[in-house]
Enzyme design. Structure first.
Site, PDB file in Angstrom:
ATOM      1  N   HIS A 517       0.795  -1.383  -0.122  1.00 19.10           N
ATOM      2  CA  HIS A 517       0.029   0.068  -0.082  1.00 19.10           C
ATOM      3  C   HIS A 517       0.874   1.171  -0.018  1.00 19.10           C
ATOM      4  CE1 HIS A 517      -2.969  -2.875   2.351  1.00 19.10           C
ATOM      5  NE2 HIS A 517      -2.832  -3.300   1.138  1.00 19.10           N
TER       6      HIS A 517
HETATM    7  C1  FAD Z   1       0.410  -9.027  -1.978  1.00 14.72           C
HETATM    8  C2  FAD Z   1      -0.570  -7.998  -1.877  1.00 14.72           C
HETATM    9  C3  FAD Z   1      -1.787  -8.057  -1.403  1.00 14.72           C
HETATM   10  C4  FAD Z   1      -2.450  -7.038  -1.149  1.00 14.72           C
HETATM   11  N1  FAD Z   1      -3.767  -6.958  -0.451  1.00 14.72           N
HETATM   12  C5  FAD Z   1      -4.546  -6.132  -0.424  1.00 14.72           C
HETATM   13  C6  FAD Z   1      -5.877  -6.168   0.271  1.00 14.72           C
HETATM   14  O1  FAD Z   1      -6.178  -6.995   0.889  1.00 14.72           O
HETATM   15  N2  FAD Z   1      -6.614  -4.954   0.058  1.00 14.72           N
HETATM   16  C7  FAD Z   1      -6.272  -3.781  -0.558  1.00 14.72           C
HETATM   17  O2  FAD Z   1      -7.174  -2.833  -0.445  1.00 14.72           O
HETATM   18  N3  FAD Z   1      -5.278  -3.817  -1.436  1.00 14.72           N
HETATM   19  C8  FAD Z   1      -4.380  -4.851  -1.441  1.00 14.72           C
HETATM   20  N4  FAD Z   1      -3.277  -4.919  -2.194  1.00 14.72           N
HETATM   21  C9  FAD Z   1      -2.954  -3.592  -2.994  1.00 14.72           C
HETATM   22  C10 FAD Z   1      -3.847  -4.038  -4.330  1.00 14.72           C
HETATM   23  O3  FAD Z   1      -3.458  -4.885  -4.989  1.00 14.72           O
HETATM   24  C11 FAD Z   1      -3.474  -2.721  -5.221  1.00 14.72           C
HETATM   25  O4  FAD Z   1      -3.750  -1.438  -4.512  1.00 14.72           O
HETATM   26  C12 FAD Z   1      -4.235  -2.555  -6.620  1.00 14.72           C
HETATM   27  O5  FAD Z   1      -3.901  -3.633  -7.285  1.00 14.72           O
HETATM   28  C13 FAD Z   1      -3.582  -1.379  -7.221  1.00 14.72           C
HETATM   29  O6  FAD Z   1      -3.964  -1.214  -8.741  1.00 14.72           O
HETATM   30  P1  FAD Z   1      -3.222  -0.680  -9.863  1.00 14.72           P
HETATM   31  O7  FAD Z   1      -4.162  -0.998 -11.154  1.00 14.72           O
HETATM   32  O8  FAD Z   1      -3.029   0.621  -9.482  1.00 14.72           O
HETATM   33  O9  FAD Z   1      -1.760  -1.520 -10.017  1.00 14.72           O
HETATM   34  P2  FAD Z   1      -1.701  -3.171 -10.485  1.00 14.72           P
HETATM   35  O10 FAD Z   1      -3.034  -3.914 -10.316  1.00 14.72           O
HETATM   36  O11 FAD Z   1      -0.472  -3.442  -9.768  1.00 14.72           O
HETATM   37  O12 FAD Z   1      -1.584  -2.937 -11.844  1.00 14.72           O
HETATM   38  C14 FAD Z   1      -0.292  -2.194 -12.361  1.00 14.72           C
HETATM   39  C15 FAD Z   1      -0.132  -2.955 -13.741  1.00 14.72           C
HETATM   40  O13 FAD Z   1       1.130  -2.054 -14.407  1.00 14.72           O
HETATM   41  C16 FAD Z   1       2.121  -2.734 -14.869  1.00 14.72           C
HETATM   42  N5  FAD Z   1       3.139  -2.038 -15.306  1.00 14.72           N
HETATM   43  C17 FAD Z   1       4.009  -1.462 -14.336  1.00 14.72           C
HETATM   44  N6  FAD Z   1       5.036  -0.794 -15.074  1.00 14.72           N
HETATM   45  C18 FAD Z   1       4.579  -0.830 -16.245  1.00 14.72           C
HETATM   46  C19 FAD Z   1       5.422  -0.529 -17.584  1.00 14.72           C
HETATM   47  N7  FAD Z   1       6.539   0.263 -17.440  1.00 14.72           N
HETATM   48  N8  FAD Z   1       4.912  -0.937 -18.497  1.00 14.72           N
HETATM   49  C20 FAD Z   1       3.876  -1.655 -18.718  1.00 14.72           C
HETATM   50  N9  FAD Z   1       3.066  -2.115 -17.693  1.00 14.72           N
HETATM   51  C21 FAD Z   1       3.513  -2.033 -16.512  1.00 14.72           C
HETATM   52  C22 FAD Z   1       2.146  -3.916 -13.997  1.00 14.72           C
HETATM   53  O14 FAD Z   1       2.718  -5.054 -14.609  1.00 14.72           O
HETATM   54  C23 FAD Z   1       0.829  -4.100 -13.390  1.00 14.72           C
HETATM   55  O15 FAD Z   1       0.136  -5.371 -14.187  1.00 14.72           O
HETATM   56  C24 FAD Z   1      -2.393  -5.838  -2.214  1.00 14.72           C
HETATM   57  C25 FAD Z   1      -1.359  -5.862  -3.008  1.00 14.72           C
HETATM   58  C26 FAD Z   1      -0.398  -6.976  -3.041  1.00 14.72           C
HETATM   59  C27 FAD Z   1       0.824  -6.946  -3.755  1.00 14.72           C
END
Ligand code: FAD
Length: 586
Positions: A517
């Site tokens: 987070h």
């Molecule tokens: C182990 C774990 C447990 C979690 N548990 C919770 C929970 O219980 N409750 C909660 O509220 N939150 C939790 N989270 C947090 C939650 O997963 C994230 O808040 C959420 O996934 C964020 O969404 P996002 O789309 O911003 O990022 P993500 O879902 O991570 O997606 C970002 C994407 O961007 C891609 N990317 C990055 N850089 C590049 C690049 N240069 N070029 C192309 N692609 C790229 C990545 O590969 C990824 O697929 C947890 C996270 C983890 C890792």
């Protein structure tokens, strides 16, 4: 070889949870959407499928669903007077990689934040006076209200089949729910998941102390559930393989189960895996992004992908890094406290105590990622901070997400780390112990920020992101306070042994998992001097550039971030759809 492709209407950088949520409305409205994702798509056919998920060593310890740190890591220092060094083994957080992002291997703990959170500065100044906030803590309002986001929370909870008990229905406090909850229009789509024995113990202790414990809202589905898009979740098996794993029962609300399959059916949607975005193409004179450059990881080609609109949805680190690399917006300078890109970087301030019960059977192996009972009395501004030397707080909970044998094995203090006594203690206590945790806020500090590292580069030759971060006074005092409250709760539960309490203390330790987070770096707000994007997530300087995800948070609360982030992501979908029809400042 370099290639230039045909221009697309909206290009998302990063194919995780936020991209899928924002793309949902665009695709419905007929807008052409391309998502570039650096990782694999394990749902793309039998040859891409991942082997068994219930392999703790591979997924839980070696973190093979997370970003590959041999390709791209970050550098860390505790103060700007130090030289940052690369962190070579990932532990403190586990950003996702592959279609669905970390939204696939998250735990499913699903919060709405407090009603006051998006106006935190106003709330704290109104309640305690401006002097309560030191100049070093740039807490700011976000330019959006909870009430604007409430309908989007509701949509997300229906899409992900969130299971819970309402605590505040249209202003009426509900028995059994969180009395501090922001008002909701409707109950959760599903009733709470099963309470574990640890939850029963916490409930007993909390009630003795006069608190109002409640079940955590879960994206782990207690029953078979069909969402408004017709997508189906299986019923949770309580196998404890949620966080760091993809759910083998399809019971965890995740983008690869609920969102991408629907998007992929549309002709106007494309996701391109193995596409690592290196930089944005920025026309400085016109103040427009013209597209992105990415590396096709299958061919090694560098590709130019023109776009009408670019959305950064690549998680906190990449979102911030691409703006810094493109010199889009003024980088934050901690010495002068000027600039915006990189500011307000926050982690989350957690602590834990192991508790042991000789005569109670915890059976930790029967759990889901959100099998928790929560006490919210000491979170955020739910309690009076007058006379306390800090702001913020934490929720206290039984951290019983799994009983995986390698890493979930609380042992009484003084147990040796190996040998006969260690084996005996493991056998004696494995089913009789759990960890009582606190998940705490982390408010911005002028010396905590993100910037580009001047020395180190990733495998593709791009500068690493540099993290300058440490636990500052406010967070350590808060952690000490709430950890004491957790010890009181542990004692009230009648535990046979209460392990040592470990509040967060400086220095920040990158070797210990502390939640993924991590937020800030591109905060949203109504004032372009203190924010990177507007309340509609539109870049202040570049009208056709949007940013979504935790990077737009101005602070981190003592709640898991994704519920709120999802509401913001869905709202962006509506905003982008409007923008696609009539490109102008929103
Ligand atoms: C182990 C774990 C447990 C979690 N548990 C919770 C929970 O219980 N409750 C909660 O509220 N939150 C939790 N989270 C947090 C939650 O997963 C994230 O808040 C959420 O996934 C964020 O969404 P996002 O789309 O911003 O990022 P993500 O879902 O991570 O997606 C970002 C994407 O961007 C891609 N990317 C990055 N850089 C590049 C690049 N240069 N070029 C192309 N692609 C790229 C990545 O590969 C990824 O697929 C947890 C996270 C983890 C890792």
């Amino acid at each position: 070889m370099n290639r230039k492709l045909k221009s697309r209407q909206v290009v998302f950088v990063g194919g995780g949870l936020m991209a899928a949520l924002a793309a949902r409305q665009l695709v419905k409205d007929g807008v052409d959407v391309l998502v570039l994702e650096r990782g694999r798509d394990h749902d793309a056919g039998p040859e891409h499928r991942l082997p068994s998920q219930r392999d703790e060593l591979r997924w839980g310890v070696r973190n093979q669903l997370a970003q590959d740190w041999s390709i791209e890591t970050y550098t860390l220092r505790h103060a700007r007077t130090e030289t940052a060094l690369p962190v070579r083994t990932l532990e403190a957080f586990l950003p996702g990689d592959g279609v669905g992002g970390a939204g696939n291997h998250w735990n499913g703990q699903c919060f709405r934040w407090a009603e006051y959170d998006p106006q935190l500065r106003t709330r704290l100044v109104d309640r305690y006076g401006a002097a309560k906030l030191p100049r070093e803590m740039p807490i700011q309002d976000w330019g959006v209200t909870y009430h604007e986001l409430e309908p989007y929370h509701e949509t997300f909870e229906k899409l992900f089949g969130v299971a819970g008990k309402a605590g505040n229905l249209r202003g009426q406090i509900q028995e059994g729910g969180n009395p501090f909850e922001a008002p909701r229009r409707e109950e959760y789509p599903q009733p709470p998941i099963e309470i574990t024995e640890a939850g029963v113990i916490v409930t007993e202790g909390a009630r003795k102390l006069g608190y109002k414990p409640f079940p955590m809202a879960a994206s782990n589905s207690p029953h078979v559930y069909v969402n408004p898009d017709g997508m189906r979740l299986g019923a949770c098996q309580y196998c404890g393989h949620c966080e760091r794993f993809i759910c083998e029962s399809n019971a965890k609300g995740s983008p690869e189960v609920l969102l991408y399959p629907v998007l992929k059916r549309s002709k106007n949607f494309e996701i391109r895996p193995y596409s690592h975005v290196l930089r944005l193409d920025y026309d400085r004179a016109a103040k427009r992004v013209t597209g992105v450059r990415y590396l096709d990881l299958e061919t090694g080609d560098e590709i130019e992908q023109p776009a009408d609109v670019v959305v950064l949805s690549a998680f906190t680190f990449t979102n911030t890094k691409l703006l810094l690399l493109g010199r889009i917006g003024e980088p934050y300078d901690a010495a002068t406290r000027r600039g915006v890109v990189g500011r307000n970087f926050c982690h989350q301030t957690n602590s834990s105590i192991n508790v042991f019960y000789k005569d109670r059977w915890i059976n930790p192996f029967m759990a889901s990622g959100s099998s928790q009972t929560i006490v919210d009395e000491f979170n955020g501004d739910n309690f009076d901070h007058s006379g306390l030397g800090f702001v913020g707080g934490a929720y206290i909970f039984n951290n019983t997400t799994n009983g995986r044998p390698i890493s979930t094995r609380p042992l009484p203090p003084g147990t040796p780390q190996w040998g006969t006594k260690w084996k005996q203690a493991s056998a004696d206590w494995y089913t009789h112990a759990f960890s009582l945790g606190t998940i705490g806020s982390c408010y911005p500090h002028v010396e905590n920020y993100l910037s580009l590292d001047p020395t180190y580069r990733d495998a593709y030759g791009v500068p690493l992101l540099r993290i300058t971060f440490d636990w500052r006074d406010n967070e350590t005092k808060m952690s000490e306070y709430v950890t004491k409250k957790a010890v009181e709760l542990a004692t009230a539960t009648g535990a046979t042994i209460v392990g040592p309490a470990v509040p967060r203390k400086a220095p920040y330790d990158a070797r210990v998992y502390q939640t993924t987070h991590v937020v800030g770096g591109t905060p949203m707000g109504a004032d372009p001097h203190t924010s990177v994007v507007s309340p509609h997530l539109q870049h202040w300087d570049v009208e056709n550039l949007f940013v979504v995800g935790g990077s737009v948070y101005g602070h981190n609360a003592g709640y898991n971030p994704t519920g709120l982030m999802a509401a913001i992501g869905l709202r962006l979908g509506d905003d982008l759809s409007r923008y696609a029809k009539r490109p102008q400042r929103l």
